[in-house]
Design an enzyme around this catalytic site. Structure first.
Site, PDB file in Angstrom:
ATOM      1  N   LYS A  22       1.132  -1.164   0.563  1.00 52.09           N
ATOM      2  CA  LYS A  22       0.217  -0.282  -0.050  1.00 52.09           C
ATOM      3  C   LYS A  22       1.300   1.384   0.206  1.00 52.09           C
ATOM      4  CE  LYS A  22      -2.306   1.834   3.826  1.00 52.09           C
ATOM      5  NZ  LYS A  22      -1.869   2.638   4.430  1.00 52.09           N
ATOM      6  N   ASN A  23       2.097   1.447   0.769  1.00 53.71           N
ATOM      7  CA  ASN A  23       2.530   2.595   1.136  1.00 53.71           C
ATOM      8  C   ASN A  23       3.731   2.484  -0.034  1.00 53.71           C
ATOM      9  OD1 ASN A  23       1.172   3.225   3.388  1.00 53.71           O
ATOM     10  ND2 ASN A  23       2.433   2.859   4.890  1.00 53.71           N
ATOM     11  N   ARG A  92      -3.963  10.442   3.708  1.00 49.97           N
ATOM     12  CA  ARG A  92      -2.284  11.237   4.469  1.00 49.97           C
ATOM     13  C   ARG A  92      -1.472  11.055   2.736  1.00 49.97           C
ATOM     14  NH1 ARG A  92      -0.074  14.295   8.471  1.00 49.97           N
ATOM     15  NH2 ARG A  92       2.549  13.729   7.849  1.00 49.97           N
ATOM     16  N   CYS A 116      -6.027   7.892   8.590  1.00 45.31           N
ATOM     17  CA  CYS A 116      -6.184   7.552   9.970  1.00 45.31           C
ATOM     18  C   CYS A 116      -6.255   8.175  11.601  1.00 45.31           C
ATOM     19  CB  CYS A 116      -5.513   6.020  10.730  1.00 45.31           C
ATOM     20  SG  CYS A 116      -5.576   4.731   9.457  1.00 45.31           S
ATOM     21  N   ARG A 121      -0.056  14.030  13.478  1.00 40.21           N
ATOM     22  CA  ARG A 121       0.224  13.681  11.870  1.00 40.21           C
ATOM     23  C   ARG A 121      -0.275  15.343  11.359  1.00 40.21           C
ATOM     24  NH1 ARG A 121      -2.177   8.522   9.053  1.00 40.21           N
ATOM     25  NH2 ARG A 121       0.116   8.402   8.666  1.00 40.21           N
ATOM     26  N   PRO A 122       1.292  16.014  11.617  1.00 37.41           N
ATOM     27  CA  PRO A 122       1.971  17.253  11.417  1.00 37.41           C
ATOM     28  C   PRO A 122       2.742  17.450   9.597  1.00 37.41           C
ATOM     29  CG  PRO A 122       3.393  16.703  13.394  1.00 37.41           C
ATOM     30  CD  PRO A 122       2.128  15.841  12.767  1.00 37.41           C
ATOM     31  N   ILE A 123       2.256  18.456   9.281  1.00 41.18           N
ATOM     32  CA  ILE A 123       3.315  18.377   7.827  1.00 41.18           C
ATOM     33  C   ILE A 123       3.934  19.489   8.169  1.00 41.18           C
ATOM     34  CG2 ILE A 123       0.974  17.841   6.966  1.00 41.18           C
ATOM     35  CD1 ILE A 123       0.545  20.659   5.698  1.00 41.18           C
ATOM     36  N   ASP A 124       4.600  19.708   8.776  1.00 42.34           N
ATOM     37  CA  ASP A 124       5.500  20.711   8.906  1.00 42.34           C
ATOM     38  C   ASP A 124       7.266  20.235   8.328  1.00 42.34           C
ATOM     39  OD1 ASP A 124       5.629  19.001  11.263  1.00 42.34           O
ATOM     40  OD2 ASP A 124       7.280  20.331  12.442  1.00 42.34           O
ATOM     41  N   ASP A 304       3.746   0.564  11.608  1.00 42.55           N
ATOM     42  CA  ASP A 304       2.323  -0.490  11.964  1.00 42.55           C
ATOM     43  C   ASP A 304       2.062  -2.386  12.250  1.00 42.55           C
ATOM     44  OD1 ASP A 304       2.239   2.163  10.036  1.00 42.55           O
ATOM     45  OD2 ASP A 304       2.577   1.265   8.748  1.00 42.55           O
ATOM     46  N   ARG A 397      -9.366  -0.145   4.167  1.00 42.02           N
ATOM     47  CA  ARG A 397      -8.296   0.406   3.516  1.00 42.02           C
ATOM     48  C   ARG A 397      -7.184   0.502   2.514  1.00 42.02           C
ATOM     49  NH1 ARG A 397      -7.793   6.403   6.862  1.00 42.02           N
ATOM     50  NH2 ARG A 397      -6.226   5.852   5.135  1.00 42.02           N
TER      51      ARG A 397
HETATM   52  N1  EPU Z   1       6.167  13.890  11.954  1.00 37.46           N
HETATM   53  C1  EPU Z   1       6.374  15.355  11.850  1.00 37.46           C
HETATM   54  N2  EPU Z   1       5.769  16.088  10.785  1.00 37.46           N
HETATM   55  C2  EPU Z   1       5.478  16.691   9.779  1.00 37.46           C
HETATM   56  C3  EPU Z   1       5.523  14.548   9.186  1.00 37.46           C
HETATM   57  C4  EPU Z   1       5.403  13.789  10.710  1.00 37.46           C
HETATM   58  O1  EPU Z   1       6.406  16.279  13.346  1.00 37.46           O
HETATM   59  O2  EPU Z   1       5.860  17.412   8.876  1.00 37.46           O
HETATM   60  C5  EPU Z   1       6.186  12.787  12.450  1.00 37.46           C
HETATM   61  C6  EPU Z   1       5.242  12.599  13.434  1.00 37.46           C
HETATM   62  O3  EPU Z   1       3.922  12.709  14.071  1.00 37.46           O
HETATM   63  C7  EPU Z   1       5.496  11.276  13.355  1.00 37.46           C
HETATM   64  C8  EPU Z   1       6.858  10.895  13.210  1.00 37.46           C
HETATM   65  O4  EPU Z   1       6.934  12.229  12.183  1.00 37.46           O
HETATM   66  O5  EPU Z   1       6.172  10.600  14.759  1.00 37.46           O
HETATM   67  C9  EPU Z   1       6.560  10.431  11.416  1.00 37.46           C
HETATM   68  O6  EPU Z   1       5.174  10.221  10.709  1.00 37.46           O
HETATM   69  P1  EPU Z   1       5.559  10.242   8.827  1.00 37.46           P
HETATM   70  O7  EPU Z   1       5.814  11.108   8.823  1.00 37.46           O
HETATM   71  O8  EPU Z   1       6.156   9.188   8.861  1.00 37.46           O
HETATM   72  O9  EPU Z   1       4.388   9.099   8.704  1.00 37.46           O
HETATM   73  P2  EPU Z   1       3.513   9.571   7.150  1.00 37.46           P
HETATM   74  O10 EPU Z   1       4.380   9.457   6.641  1.00 37.46           O
HETATM   75  O11 EPU Z   1       2.877  10.411   7.800  1.00 37.46           O
HETATM   76  C10 EPU Z   1       3.828   6.824   6.691  1.00 37.46           C
HETATM   77  C11 EPU Z   1       2.971   6.040   6.808  1.00 37.46           C
HETATM   78  C12 EPU Z   1       2.429   5.504   8.094  1.00 37.46           C
HETATM   79  C13 EPU Z   1       3.352   4.984   8.646  1.00 37.46           C
HETATM   80  C14 EPU Z   1       4.422   6.068   8.753  1.00 37.46           C
HETATM   81  C15 EPU Z   1       5.472   5.289   9.496  1.00 37.46           C
HETATM   82  C16 EPU Z   1       1.751   6.839   3.712  1.00 37.46           C
HETATM   83  C17 EPU Z   1       0.712   7.301   3.906  1.00 37.46           C
HETATM   84  N3  EPU Z   1       1.697   6.213   5.863  1.00 37.46           N
HETATM   85  O12 EPU Z   1       2.957   8.016   7.392  1.00 37.46           O
HETATM   86  O13 EPU Z   1       1.355   4.589   7.311  1.00 37.46           O
HETATM   87  O14 EPU Z   1       2.789   4.527   9.934  1.00 37.46           O
HETATM   88  O15 EPU Z   1       4.927   6.401   7.914  1.00 37.46           O
HETATM   89  O16 EPU Z   1       5.925   4.172   9.057  1.00 37.46           O
HETATM   90  O17 EPU Z   1       2.720   6.017   3.957  1.00 37.46           O
HETATM   91  C18 EPU Z   1      -0.684   3.485   8.015  1.00 37.46           C
HETATM   92  O18 EPU Z   1      -0.176   1.905   6.796  1.00 37.46           O
HETATM   93  O19 EPU Z   1      -1.625   2.285   8.002  1.00 37.46           O
HETATM   94  C19 EPU Z   1       0.395   4.242   8.170  1.00 37.46           C
HETATM   95  C20 EPU Z   1      -0.465   4.849   8.948  1.00 37.46           C
END
Ligand code: EPU
Length: 417
Positions: A22-23, A92, A116, A121-124, A304, A397
């Protein structure tokens, strides 16, 4: 809304085929934005998130068809760089369109992503990375826009080892004919594979698989086929399912090389799992020892696969500890399992302890997110009697044909939509 009725208990037995990741599929779709030709994304799982991501691409003008796990995309027809599709708020990964659209058009606007509810889940980290390549960002209540007319060589240091932020800036860098150095990258296997695919398409990339990557992008990228790797999280989840139901099975293709931290813990627990070529042979039923896991970015223990580990903890003799470092809402599924009698305690939003040996009892429980949803489903299969799972559509999903696959292994599941 869907509800699942599970008649347990069943020892899962048989062979299961793992779908495409998926990812990775979710990022292969936005990758097509920077390609100059038609491309086929093969082994794409037919799941809701992937369908929604494909709909976003289609809303930008691309021609798409999705059949037999192949998504055929003609990205040459993309004319729009503003995402207005309501699908964007459903997942996301929609944010990963920002980088490639910025590379192709010099501007992009999109709504904040969904996904989810596992934490803030910030985007900073994403926005900060785009600022470091010189982009200007405007943030409004529902939509944000990024623009950058003249890309130049730049250095980016990611604030967090974020998976989607790494992918976003990588796909920007791949689509512009300048040099971008990206430091503190996430190195999940799906990202490494994405980088290899970009090299095949014509990018020059140094440091694949390392925390620091240097990319010289191009406006002339072209690739005929992108094959999505097997889903390591689905593979690990089935391993946990065979072990915790006391069954026996074969999982293939099983990407053992990307599941090392998970396999190490299973070995320490005493779980019986043998890897032969691309297949894992799993035998449940033996004595299991308690364990301690602490989730962290790859190559450490994957968040995950944290929730399926609670089922192994439920079968182990003694107290296991789960530390969820990545997301602050990802332990709450334990409250659902506690309704079934699991001896678990959430000590704080990041730490839980579980005592094994409880006899789980059937009741009505609710899936909170996709990974906890599958965990509840396996817990129900482990439990004597009829368990009902509410909000079960969330599982669709992320897991392709999940009921079909579990039923083929002996599970008795009925869906009420
Ligand atoms: N974070 C920030 N700021 C940001 C982005 C992330 O502080 O702008 C922090 C998050 O709060 C978290 C950490 O960095 O503590 C890691 O988050 P990451 O950004 O890596 O997560 P993501 O990219 O939103 C992806 C997967 C998730 C998986 C995580 C960690 C996708 C679409 N989603 O999420 O998958 O848990 O990486 O491996 O690729 C799932 O498949 O169920 C799922 C949630």
């Amino acid at each position: 809304m869907a509800r699942l009725k599970i008649y347990g208990k069943t020892k899962l037995c048989g062979r299961v085929k793992i779908s495409g990741a998926k990812n990775e599929a979710l990022k292969a779709i936005p990758l097509t934005v920077i390609l100059k030709n038609k491309v086929r994304i093969c082994n794409a799982p037919n799941i809701i998130d992937v369908v929604n991501q494909a709909k976003i691409l289609e809303s930008l003008g691309a021609k798409i068809s999705f059949a037999d796990n192949v998504i055929s995309v003609d990205p040459t027809l993309i004319t729009r760089h503003d995402i207005t599709s309501t699908c964007a708020g459903k997942l996301r990964a929609s944010i990963v369109f920002a980088g490639p659209l910025l590379a192709r058009f010099g501007e992009v606007s999109l709504p904040y992503p969904g996904g989810c509810l596992i934490g803030a889940r910030p985007i900073d980290t994403h926005l900060n990375a785009f600022r470091q390549v010189g982009a200007k960002i405007k943030e409004n209540k529902d939509v944000f826009s990024i623009c950058l007319a003249n890309p130049t060589n730049s250095n980016v240091i990611l604030q967090e080892k974020s998976v989607t932020a790494t992918e976003n800036i990588v796909l920007y860098a791949a689509g512009v004919p300048v040099k971008t150095k990206i430091e503190n990258c996430a190195i999940e296997p799906e990202i490494t594979d994405l980088l290899h695919q970009l090299v095949k398409a014509g990018c020059r990339i140094k440091g694949i698989g390392e925390r620091s990557v240097e990319i010289i992008g191009s406006k002339d990228l072209s690739i005929d086929e992108f094959t999505v790797m097997p889903d390591r999280i689905e593979a690990g989840t089935f391993a946990a399912a065979f072990i915790s139901t006391g069954g026996q099975g074969e999982i293939s293709p099983f990407p053992a090389e990307s599941l090392t931290s998970f396999l190490d813990i299973l070995e320490d627990c005493g779980a019986k799992i043998k890897i032969k070529d691309d297949t894992a042979i799993v035998s449940g039923g033996g004595k299991l020892k308690p364990f301690k896991i602490s989730t962290a970015p790859y190559p450490d223990f994957p968040t995950d696969l944290q929730s399926p580990m609670s089922l192994i903890a439920a079968c182990a003799e003694g107290e296991s500890i789960i530390i969820e470092n990545m997301f602050e809402n990802r332990l709450f599924y334990l409250n659902e399992l506690k309704k079934m009698g699991l001896k678990a305690e959430i000590l704080d939003p990041h730490t839980a302890k579980i005592n094994g040996g409880a006899n789980l009892k059937p009741t009505t429980i609710e899936s909170l997110d996709l990974r906890s949803g599958i965990t509840l489903l396996i817990a129900a299969i482990m439990t004597e009697g009829t368990t009902i799972i509410e909000n079960a559509q969330i599982i669709d999903r992320g897991y392709e044909k999940i009921e079909e696959k579990l039923k083929a292994l002996g599970a008795k599941i009925e869906r009420i939509d």
